[in-house]
Design a protein around this motif. Structure first.
Motif, PDB file in Angstrom:
ATOM      1  N   ARG A 104       0.760  -1.161   0.083  1.00  0.00           N
ATOM      2  CA  ARG A 104       0.036   0.088  -0.230  1.00  0.00           C
ATOM      3  C   ARG A 104       0.833   1.155  -0.082  1.00  0.00           C
ATOM      4  O   ARG A 104       1.828   1.368   1.058  1.00  0.00           O
ATOM      5  N   ARG A 105       0.787   2.117  -1.033  1.00  0.00           N
ATOM      6  CA  ARG A 105       1.741   3.162  -1.110  1.00  0.00           C
ATOM      7  C   ARG A 105       1.253   4.260  -0.241  1.00  0.00           C
ATOM      8  O   ARG A 105       0.257   4.730   0.208  1.00  0.00           O
ATOM      9  N   ILE A 106       2.285   4.811   0.568  1.00  0.00           N
ATOM     10  CA  ILE A 106       1.981   5.935   1.604  1.00  0.00           C
ATOM     11  C   ILE A 106       2.305   7.316   0.800  1.00  0.00           C
ATOM     12  O   ILE A 106       1.843   8.051   0.874  1.00  0.00           O
ATOM     13  N   THR A 107       3.711   7.148   0.207  1.00  0.00           N
ATOM     14  CA  THR A 107       4.162   8.350  -0.295  1.00  0.00           C
ATOM     15  C   THR A 107       5.175   8.146  -1.373  1.00  0.00           C
ATOM     16  O   THR A 107       5.949   7.254  -0.887  1.00  0.00           O
ATOM     17  N   ASN A 108       5.353   8.736  -2.354  1.00  0.00           N
ATOM     18  CA  ASN A 108       6.261   8.609  -3.326  1.00  0.00           C
ATOM     19  C   ASN A 108       7.748   9.424  -2.950  1.00  0.00           C
ATOM     20  O   ASN A 108       7.583  10.381  -2.419  1.00  0.00           O
ATOM     21  N   GLY A 109       8.752   8.989  -3.476  1.00  0.00           N
ATOM     22  CA  GLY A 109      10.189   9.903  -3.329  1.00  0.00           C
ATOM     23  C   GLY A 109      11.372   8.921  -3.072  1.00  0.00           C
ATOM     24  O   GLY A 109      11.063   7.741  -2.730  1.00  0.00           O
ATOM     25  N   ASP A 110      12.331   9.327  -3.142  1.00  0.00           N
ATOM     26  CA  ASP A 110      13.758   8.716  -2.607  1.00  0.00           C
ATOM     27  C   ASP A 110      13.895   9.405  -1.528  1.00  0.00           C
ATOM     28  O   ASP A 110      14.346  10.558  -1.357  1.00  0.00           O
ATOM     29  N   PHE A 111      13.948   8.631  -0.547  1.00  0.00           N
ATOM     30  CA  PHE A 111      14.105   9.112   1.022  1.00  0.00           C
ATOM     31  C   PHE A 111      15.342   8.527   1.470  1.00  0.00           C
ATOM     32  O   PHE A 111      15.701   8.619   2.885  1.00  0.00           O
ATOM     33  N   ARG A 112      16.213   8.042   1.003  1.00  0.00           N
ATOM     34  CA  ARG A 112      17.886   7.436   1.332  1.00  0.00           C
ATOM     35  C   ARG A 112      18.469   8.553   2.126  1.00  0.00           C
ATOM     36  O   ARG A 112      19.063   8.405   3.065  1.00  0.00           O
ATOM     37  N   GLU A 113      18.266   9.969   1.420  1.00  0.00           N
ATOM     38  CA  GLU A 113      19.332  10.955   2.114  1.00  0.00           C
ATOM     39  C   GLU A 113      18.746  11.085   3.546  1.00  0.00           C
ATOM     40  O   GLU A 113      19.561  11.451   4.424  1.00  0.00           O
ATOM     41  N   ILE A 114      17.571  11.279   3.383  1.00  0.00           N
ATOM     42  CA  ILE A 114      16.762  11.629   4.767  1.00  0.00           C
ATOM     43  C   ILE A 114      16.904  10.499   5.862  1.00  0.00           C
ATOM     44  O   ILE A 114      17.450  11.033   7.027  1.00  0.00           O
ATOM     45  N   LEU A 115      16.813   9.138   5.502  1.00  0.00           N
ATOM     46  CA  LEU A 115      17.286   8.268   6.395  1.00  0.00           C
ATOM     47  C   LEU A 115      18.745   8.053   6.626  1.00  0.00           C
ATOM     48  O   LEU A 115      18.749   7.744   7.858  1.00  0.00           O
ATOM     49  N   GLN A 116      19.597   8.502   5.814  1.00  0.00           N
ATOM     50  CA  GLN A 116      20.896   8.446   6.286  1.00  0.00           C
ATOM     51  C   GLN A 116      21.316   9.473   7.437  1.00  0.00           C
ATOM     52  O   GLN A 116      21.895   9.248   8.309  1.00  0.00           O
ATOM     53  N   SER A 117      20.754  10.629   7.179  1.00  0.00           N
ATOM     54  CA  SER A 117      20.746  11.541   8.095  1.00  0.00           C
ATOM     55  C   SER A 117      20.387  11.300   9.364  1.00  0.00           C
ATOM     56  O   SER A 117      20.906  11.963  10.506  1.00  0.00           O
ATOM     57  N   GLY A 118      19.431  10.337   9.565  1.00  0.00           N
ATOM     58  CA  GLY A 118      18.710   9.910  10.862  1.00  0.00           C
ATOM     59  C   GLY A 118      19.371   9.006  11.428  1.00  0.00           C
ATOM     60  O   GLY A 118      18.958   8.727  12.789  1.00  0.00           O
ATOM     61  N   LEU A 119      20.562   8.576  11.090  1.00  0.00           N
ATOM     62  CA  LEU A 119      21.285   7.328  11.901  1.00  0.00           C
ATOM     63  C   LEU A 119      22.363   8.232  13.027  1.00  0.00           C
ATOM     64  O   LEU A 119      22.865   9.208  12.541  1.00  0.00           O
ATOM     65  N   THR A 120      22.215   7.580  13.947  1.00  0.00           N
ATOM     66  CA  THR A 120      23.049   8.215  15.038  1.00  0.00           C
ATOM     67  C   THR A 120      24.491   7.877  14.815  1.00  0.00           C
ATOM     68  O   THR A 120      25.330   8.573  15.322  1.00  0.00           O
ATOM     69  N   MET A 121      24.858   6.507  14.191  1.00  0.00           N
ATOM     70  CA  MET A 121      26.156   6.064  14.082  1.00  0.00           C
ATOM     71  C   MET A 121      25.810   5.705  12.580  1.00  0.00           C
ATOM     72  O   MET A 121      25.444   4.612  12.310  1.00  0.00           O
ATOM     73  N   PRO A 122      26.561   6.322  11.579  1.00  0.00           N
ATOM     74  CA  PRO A 122      26.393   6.233  10.130  1.00  0.00           C
ATOM     75  C   PRO A 122      27.422   4.739   9.660  1.00  0.00           C
ATOM     76  O   PRO A 122      28.204   5.137   8.762  1.00  0.00           O
ATOM     77  N   ASN A 123      27.125   3.717  10.343  1.00  0.00           N
ATOM     78  CA  ASN A 123      27.859   2.420  10.169  1.00  0.00           C
ATOM     79  C   ASN A 123      27.314   1.896   8.790  1.00  0.00           C
ATOM     80  O   ASN A 123      27.738   0.892   8.249  1.00  0.00           O
ATOM     81  N   VAL A 124      26.083   2.315   8.264  1.00  0.00           N
ATOM     82  CA  VAL A 124      25.618   1.540   7.159  1.00  0.00           C
ATOM     83  C   VAL A 124      25.148   2.474   6.161  1.00  0.00           C
ATOM     84  O   VAL A 124      24.786   3.667   6.489  1.00  0.00           O
ATOM     85  N   ASN A 125      25.560   2.455   4.789  1.00  0.00           N
ATOM     86  CA  ASN A 125      25.427   3.408   3.634  1.00  0.00           C
ATOM     87  C   ASN A 125      24.241   3.081   3.054  1.00  0.00           C
ATOM     88  O   ASN A 125      24.055   2.156   2.245  1.00  0.00           O
ATOM     89  N   LEU A 126      23.240   3.776   3.520  1.00  0.00           N
ATOM     90  CA  LEU A 126      21.892   3.659   3.111  1.00  0.00           C
ATOM     91  C   LEU A 126      21.435   3.778   1.611  1.00  0.00           C
ATOM     92  O   LEU A 126      20.623   3.602   0.985  1.00  0.00           O
ATOM     93  N   PHE A 127      22.680   4.831   1.167  1.00  0.00           N
ATOM     94  CA  PHE A 127      22.466   5.004  -0.389  1.00  0.00           C
ATOM     95  C   PHE A 127      22.678   3.733  -1.216  1.00  0.00           C
ATOM     96  O   PHE A 127      22.404   3.852  -2.333  1.00  0.00           O
TER      97      PHE A 127
END
Length: 526
Positions: free
Chosen positions: A409-432
Motif C-alpha cells: 500500500r503506497r504511503i508516499t512517493n520519493g527517494d528518501f535515502r538521504e533523509i534516512l541516512q541523516s537520521g542515523l546516530t551512527m552512520p555505519n551503514v550506507n543507506l544509499f
C-alpha cells in the motif's frame, strides 16, 4: 525520571537516557556469557549436526537432541576477527575486533540473555539447568520434579507433557555497561530474537512450542535461583513432542495463585557466578521497570484483543505482489551464513518475486502463545513498512505491507535515502546502497493498557521474533539485513504518517545485496 518519560525517551529522545559524562569502561567489560562456579556439569557433545531434520513422531528425545537445539538457538557458533582503519586518510593505524558470534543478532554482540532449561530427559537427572555456552554444557542448579510448581507459575499451562521447558532471561549489566539505560530496549529485542530462533529450530526438529510471556516472575526467578536485582526471566517456552501444548483450564482460572505462596514451596538456592567486571554500576531505572513489569498473582494474566490500527495505516493505492511458489531453505546453512552487513551493502535491483517471497514468508507463521485466544494469526499486533528504491515494478517511495491481500500500500512517493541516512546516530551503514529500508511497526502505547509496563517488553520481544524471521528469509534469498536502533523514529513516523494512527517504528532493518566481508572467521563446532 518517571517510567512514562523513560519509555518515551527509549524511542524518541535516546540522547536523554545516559548522563552527559557517560563513558564506557571497555577494560572492565563483563563476559558475554554467564559462568557458574562449582556446580555439577553435564557435558554436551561438540559433534553438532550440519543439518536440522525432522524426527520420527513421538520418539522420546534425548540429550543429543537437546544439545543440538541449545547450540543452534544460542550456542557460540563462530569466532570472527575484522580489521578497520582508525584513520582512513592516513591508512596506517589498523585496529582489530574479535567477536564470539551466535546465530542470533545482538546489539554490540553483547548477548544480554541467558538460557535455562527444566529437563525431564531420561539420560540426565530431572531438574533445572543453566546452559553454559562457554563450555557447551549444562550446569545443574536444582534437581527434582517441578511440573506442578511451574504449571501454576504459568497460570493454566500444563507442562507435564513437555520434555523440556526453556527460560530466556536477561542479565541487566551485560549490556548496560555500554548502552546505559538504552539497554532496556535492546534487552527485549534481543530476547525476542532468541525466542524467534528457538521457534524456528524447534519447528525444524519436530518439536511443538509455546511462548509464555505471562508468569509469576518471582516464583520463576526463585526456581532458577536468580537475583532479581541482576537478572530476570522474560519468557518461558515449553517444548513437547506432541502436536500442540495444551494450556487448558486444568487449574481453576478463578484461583488466585500468588508468587509469594509458591516460593515457600521450594527452598532458596544461591550459586556463585563470575562476570569479570570489577565494578558493576547501579541501574535504578532498569530495576524499577523490571519491578513494575512483574506479575504477583495469576489474576493479572489477560488475553489481547486484535489491534487493527496497523491496517488503518494502508493507503488507497496499492501494488498487488505476484504469487510465488512455496519457499523452503536449509535453516542450518542459512544460520551459518547470516550476518549483519554494514559497509558491505551494494546497490542491486530487487525483483518483485523476491519482495513477494520475502514479505510473504516473513509473515507466514503462527506460534502458540499466552496472549491470543487462538494461534492462527498472532502477529497482527505488528506490521512491516518500508522505503523502497530500485525495486522492479515499484516506484520509489514509502509503503506498508498488507498481509491480508499480499500487496504493497503506497504511503508516499520519493527517494528518501538521504533523509534516512541523516537520521542515523551512527552512520555505519550506507543507506544509499540499500534498496529496502524496512521498519517493524507497532502500537505507540506498547500494550500498556492491557499489560501495564510488562507490555513494553512483550512488544519488543514480538518485534524481535518477527525480526529474526525476516533476517533468516533475507539470507535465504541471497540478501543481508542489519538491525538498527540508532535511527530517527520521529522522522520515520512522520514520513509514514504514523502519528495520527498511534503507531510507531520499533526497529529499522536495511535489506539488500552485499559483497563478501573482509574478515577472518572460523566455526566453533567439531
Amino acid at each position: 525520571m518517571n517510567l512514562e518519560t523513560f519509555l518515551h525517551h527509549l524511542h524518541f529522545d535516546t540522547e536523554k537516557l545516559a548522563p552527559p559524562d557517560w563513558e564506557v569502561d571497555w577494560g572492565d567489560a563483563p563476559l558475554p556469557y554467564k559462568l557458574y562456579r562449582g556446580l555439577p556439569e553435564i557435558p554436551l557433545s561438540g559433534d553438532i549436526p550440519l543439518t536440522l531434520n525432522g524426527r520420527e513422531a513421538l520418539d522420546e528425545p534425548g540429550l543429543e537432541e537437546l544439545r543440538s537445539f541449545l547450540w543452534y538457538v544460542y550456542g557460540l557458533t563462530q569466532y570472527a576477527q575484522s580489521a578497520f582503519l582508525e584513520d582512513p586518510e592516513e591508512r596506517t593505524a589498523v585496529s582489530y575486533t574479535q567477536l564470539l558470534r551466535r546465530f542470533v543478532p545482538s546489539g554490540g554482540a553483547l548477548y544480554p540473555n541467558e538460557l535455562y532449561v527444566y529437563s525431564k530427559l531420561a539420560d540426565v537427572p530431572k531438574g533445572i539447568y543453566h546452559y553454559d555456552v562457554a563450555h557447551h554444557c549444562l550446569r545443574l542448579l536444582r534437581e527434582g520434579n517441578y511440573d506442578s510448581y511451574l504449571s501454576r507459575s504459568l497460570g493454566n499451562c500444563d507442562v507435564s507433557d513437555s520434555f523440556c521447558t526453556v527460560f530466556v532471561s536477561t542479565v541487566f549489566w551485560k549490556n548496560f555497561y555500554k548502552y546505559n539505560n538504552f539497554s532496556y530496549r535492546l534487552q527485549g529485542l534481543d530476547a525476542g530474537c532468541v525466542i524467534g530462533q528457538a521457534l524456528e529450530v524447534a519447528d525444524r526438529m519436530g518439536f511443538s512450542s509455546r511462548v509464555c510471556y505471562q508468569f509469576l516472575d518471582r516464583s520463576i526467578n526463585h526456581l532458577l535461583g536468580l537475583s532479581e536485582q541482576d537478572e530476570s526471566v522474560y519468557a518461558v517456552i515449553p517444548l513437547s513432542i506432541y502436536p500442540s501444548i495444551q494450556c487448558v483450564d486444568k487449574f481453576n482460572r478463578e484461583e488466585n495463585v500468588s508468587a509469594a505462596e509458591l516460593t515457600r514451596e521450594v527452598p532458596l538456592v544461591q550459586h556463585e557466578t563470575y562476570n569479570r567486571s570489577k565494578r558493576v554500576l547501579d541501574y535504578p531505572l532498569l530495576k524499577e521497570m523490571n519491578e513494575a513489569s512483574m506479575f504477583e498473582t495469576t489474576q493479572s494474566f489477560v488475553k489481547i484483543k486484535k489491534d487493527d490500527r496497523v491496517k488503518k495505516s494502508f493507503g488507497t493505492e496499492f501494488i498487488m505482489l505476484p504469487t510465488t511458489e512455496s519457499f523452503s531453505y536449509d535453516l542450518a546453512s542459512v544460520c551459518r551464513e547470516r550476518h549483519s552487513p554494514d559497509i558491505d551493502f551494494m546497490m542491486g535491483k530487487v525483483s518483485q518475486n523476491t519482495i513477494s517471497t520475502l514479505l510473504k514468508e516473513t509473515f507466514s507463521f503462527s506460534y502458540q502463545n499466552d496472549l491470543d485466544d487462538t494461534d492462527e494469526d498472532p502477529v497482527t499486533r505488528l506490521s512491516l513498512h518500508g522505503f523502497f528504491y530500485n525495486v522492479e515494478g515499484v516506484s520509489n517511495g514509502a509503503y506498508a505491507y498488507d498481509k491480508s491481500s499480499h500487496s504493497l500500500r503506497r504511503i508516499t512517493n520519493g527517494d528518501f535515502r538521504e533523509i534516512l541516512q541523516s537520521g542515523l546516530t551512527m552512520p555505519n551503514v550506507n543507506l544509499f546502497q540499500v534498496p529496502l529500508c524496512l521498519h517493524v511497526v507497532g502500537g505507540k502505547d506498547h500494550l500498556k493498557e492491557e499489560l501495564g509496563y510488562r507490555g513494553y517488553r512483550i512488544q519488543q520481544m514480538e518485534a524481535g521474533i518477527l525480526l529474526q524471521r525476516l533476517l533468516l528469509i533475507s539470507c535465504a534469498l541471497g540478501m543481508g539485513g542489519h538491525p538498527l536502533l540508532g535511527f530517527n523514529a520521529n522522522q520515520c513516523d512522520e514520513l509514514y504518517r504514523n502519528d495520527s494512527k498511534q503507531i510507531t517504528s520499533l526497529i529499522q532493518i536495511p535489506v539488500g545485496p552485499y559483497r563478501p566481508r573482509a574478515w577472518l572467521k572460523g566455526n566453533l563446532n567439531s
